[in-house]
Design a protein around this motif. Sequence first.
Motif, mmCIF file in Angstrom:
data_model
loop_
_atom_site.group_PDB
_atom_site.id
_atom_site.type_symbol
_atom_site.label_atom_id
_atom_site.label_comp_id
_atom_site.label_asym_id
_atom_site.label_seq_id
_atom_site.Cartn_x
_atom_site.Cartn_y
_atom_site.Cartn_z
ATOM 1 N N ILE A 11 -1.686 -3.140 11.162
ATOM 2 C CA ILE A 11 -2.696 -2.082 11.316
ATOM 3 C C ILE A 11 -3.010 -1.481 9.950
ATOM 4 O O ILE A 11 -2.113 -1.185 9.165
ATOM 5 C CB ILE A 11 -2.200 -1.010 12.312
ATOM 6 C CG1 ILE A 11 -2.031 -1.663 13.690
ATOM 7 C CG2 ILE A 11 -3.176 0.161 12.392
ATOM 8 C CD1 ILE A 11 -1.492 -0.751 14.768
ATOM 9 N N THR A 12 -4.283 -1.351 9.688
ATOM 10 C CA THR A 12 -4.741 -0.827 8.413
ATOM 11 C C THR A 12 -6.014 -0.021 8.627
ATOM 12 O O THR A 12 -6.607 -0.087 9.703
ATOM 13 C CB THR A 12 -4.998 -1.995 7.419
ATOM 14 O OG1 THR A 12 -5.420 -1.471 6.164
ATOM 15 C CG2 THR A 12 -6.076 -2.944 7.935
ATOM 16 N N THR A 13 -6.418 0.713 7.620
ATOM 17 C CA THR A 13 -7.665 1.481 7.742
ATOM 18 C C THR A 13 -8.807 0.814 6.982
ATOM 19 O O THR A 13 -9.928 1.293 7.019
ATOM 20 C CB THR A 13 -7.469 2.915 7.204
ATOM 21 O OG1 THR A 13 -6.944 2.833 5.879
ATOM 22 C CG2 THR A 13 -6.531 3.711 8.079
ATOM 23 N N TYR A 14 -8.502 -0.254 6.262
ATOM 24 C CA TYR A 14 -9.582 -0.966 5.570
ATOM 25 C C TYR A 14 -9.248 -2.450 5.429
ATOM 26 O O TYR A 14 -8.079 -2.827 5.388
ATOM 27 C CB TYR A 14 -9.866 -0.363 4.184
ATOM 28 C CG TYR A 14 -8.700 -0.405 3.240
ATOM 29 C CD1 TYR A 14 -8.486 -1.511 2.420
ATOM 30 C CD2 TYR A 14 -7.802 0.653 3.164
ATOM 31 C CE1 TYR A 14 -7.405 -1.562 1.555
ATOM 32 C CE2 TYR A 14 -6.723 0.623 2.310
ATOM 33 C CZ TYR A 14 -6.528 -0.488 1.511
ATOM 34 O OH TYR A 14 -5.461 -0.546 0.677
ATOM 35 N N VAL A 15 -10.292 -3.250 5.384
ATOM 36 C CA VAL A 15 -10.132 -4.685 5.140
ATOM 37 C C VAL A 15 -11.208 -5.082 4.131
ATOM 38 O O VAL A 15 -12.390 -5.080 4.445
ATOM 39 C CB VAL A 15 -10.306 -5.531 6.428
ATOM 40 C CG1 VAL A 15 -9.981 -6.985 6.147
ATOM 41 C CG2 VAL A 15 -9.432 -5.016 7.561
ATOM 42 N N ALA A 75 -10.154 -7.422 11.062
ATOM 43 C CA ALA A 75 -10.621 -6.147 11.613
ATOM 44 C C ALA A 75 -10.507 -6.162 13.146
ATOM 45 O O ALA A 75 -10.061 -5.184 13.750
ATOM 46 C CB ALA A 75 -12.060 -5.885 11.175
ATOM 47 N N VAL A 113 -6.914 -5.671 14.170
ATOM 48 C CA VAL A 113 -6.437 -4.284 14.111
ATOM 49 C C VAL A 113 -6.757 -3.574 15.431
ATOM 50 O O VAL A 113 -5.914 -2.868 15.996
ATOM 51 C CB VAL A 113 -7.070 -3.525 12.915
ATOM 52 C CG1 VAL A 113 -6.687 -2.056 12.943
ATOM 53 C CG2 VAL A 113 -6.648 -4.149 11.594
ATOM 54 N N GLN A 138 -0.455 6.941 6.231
ATOM 55 C CA GLN A 138 -0.932 7.628 7.434
ATOM 56 C C GLN A 138 -0.934 6.720 8.664
ATOM 57 O O GLN A 138 -0.925 7.191 9.785
ATOM 58 C CB GLN A 138 -2.336 8.194 7.181
ATOM 59 C CG GLN A 138 -2.367 9.320 6.162
ATOM 60 C CD GLN A 138 -1.519 10.512 6.582
ATOM 61 O OE1 GLN A 138 -1.657 11.017 7.681
ATOM 62 N NE2 GLN A 138 -0.617 10.957 5.720
ATOM 63 N N VAL A 139 -0.953 5.399 8.439
ATOM 64 C CA VAL A 139 -0.917 4.458 9.568
ATOM 65 C C VAL A 139 0.404 4.604 10.325
ATOM 66 O O VAL A 139 0.429 4.650 11.555
ATOM 67 C CB VAL A 139 -1.122 3.000 9.085
ATOM 68 C CG1 VAL A 139 -0.713 2.004 10.154
ATOM 69 C CG2 VAL A 139 -2.575 2.770 8.698
ATOM 70 N N MET A 168 -13.048 -0.249 12.103
ATOM 71 C CA MET A 168 -12.863 -1.718 12.092
ATOM 72 C C MET A 168 -14.106 -2.428 12.625
ATOM 73 O O MET A 168 -14.481 -3.488 12.140
ATOM 74 C CB MET A 168 -11.637 -2.106 12.926
ATOM 75 C CG MET A 168 -10.328 -1.750 12.280
ATOM 76 S SD MET A 168 -10.085 -2.597 10.705
ATOM 77 C CE MET A 168 -9.707 -1.223 9.629
ATOM 78 N N TYR A 195 -15.885 -1.487 3.588
ATOM 79 C CA TYR A 195 -14.578 -2.116 3.834
ATOM 80 C C TYR A 195 -13.632 -1.248 4.664
ATOM 81 O O TYR A 195 -12.549 -1.692 5.010
ATOM 82 C CB TYR A 195 -13.891 -2.442 2.502
ATOM 83 C CG TYR A 195 -14.784 -3.138 1.510
ATOM 84 C CD1 TYR A 195 -15.595 -4.200 1.903
ATOM 85 C CD2 TYR A 195 -14.836 -2.729 0.179
ATOM 86 C CE1 TYR A 195 -16.434 -4.833 0.998
ATOM 87 C CE2 TYR A 195 -15.660 -3.361 -0.736
ATOM 88 C CZ TYR A 195 -16.467 -4.409 -0.317
ATOM 89 O OH TYR A 195 -17.294 -5.022 -1.201
ATOM 90 N N ILE A 215 -11.760 2.756 5.291
ATOM 91 C CA ILE A 215 -11.454 4.091 4.740
ATOM 92 C C ILE A 215 -10.007 4.150 4.258
ATOM 93 O O ILE A 215 -9.188 3.310 4.609
ATOM 94 C CB ILE A 215 -11.640 5.205 5.801
ATOM 95 C CG1 ILE A 215 -10.801 4.887 7.068
ATOM 96 C CG2 ILE A 215 -13.093 5.411 6.147
ATOM 97 C CD1 ILE A 215 -10.652 6.033 8.022
#
Lengths: 205, 111
Positions: free
Chosen positions: A85-89, A112, A115, A141-142, B55, B63, B65
């Motif tokens: 899990i991430t907030t950007y790709v 994406a 996620v 924060q994830v 996403m 891309y 945040i």
Amino acid sequence: MQAKLILQKIFSRKKKKSIKLGIFGEVGAGKTTLANLLSKIAIGKEMGSVTGIPHETRKINMAENLLINADGYELNLTLLDTPGITTYVDFREFMKYGLNREESINRAKEAAKGVVEAIKALDKVDIALLVVDSTRMPFDQVNMMLVGNLELKNIPFIIVANKIDREDANPEMVKELFNGRPFVEISALKGINIDKLLEKVAEIA
Amino acid sequence: MHSLGIELITSEFVKSFTKREKIRHILNSVREGKIVILEGELLPDEHTELIKEIMLAISNDFYGIELHKVFKKKGMFKKTVYTIIEPRINGFKWMLNEKVYGFDIIAKLEN
């Protein structure tokens, strides 16, 4: 005599627990390495590939009927290895690993989607393992978001500080940050403390 | 085309928003390239909703945040939490001075 043998058989039988166990965490925390290890213990083969390229796991991998003994219990695990899990790709990151632009854009799109799948899977598990890379600062924060959601949904979880075989690992910091929550420090790569992790799973199941 | 901008969203302003409206508002702002400073914290379910929406919005230009939580002293004992939602977009990168946490924010143009 016959009855005695039957009773002995009943009491020596291990209690069975069926658990849907989800492995969650940031990208590169070692989730698939852990899933592979558990799968190898149970059925002698791995679940997914580990290459070092970010977002290698872009779909949920599931393995059923993994029988593992732990703490007097026979655990029947349905294991869900989820995408990081991430907030950007950023697709440009993949180009650094030799992928061309088109491949990188496709991989970013799949990552994406992965996620979103991983977040949805939070609702589908009995117990969650939140894998944290103990060589990184754990303040992402994830991780906080995952803990917040698991607590909100009343899903039991274990903080798994991974990569303790590395010299730069600081599992104490992870423990401190997630103070009071069930915690185990492991190395999925070297198989360190996996028995402790399974005992903890059996304990809270 | 993205524009540089900083948007401060006060807790008072978002009070009247539904969860969905709050997420849409943040999403629209970051997609335009604005850095969003939200007074207060996102609730865990708002956080996951925001990530899901982000996403789905990812493209060759946008891309995603980065989220940061900062604390600012308010008087002797009070502390206010701010959530900084930084867009990752093609063309420039926001840079936060995390040592000061006084919202020293600058934008760096990328090649």
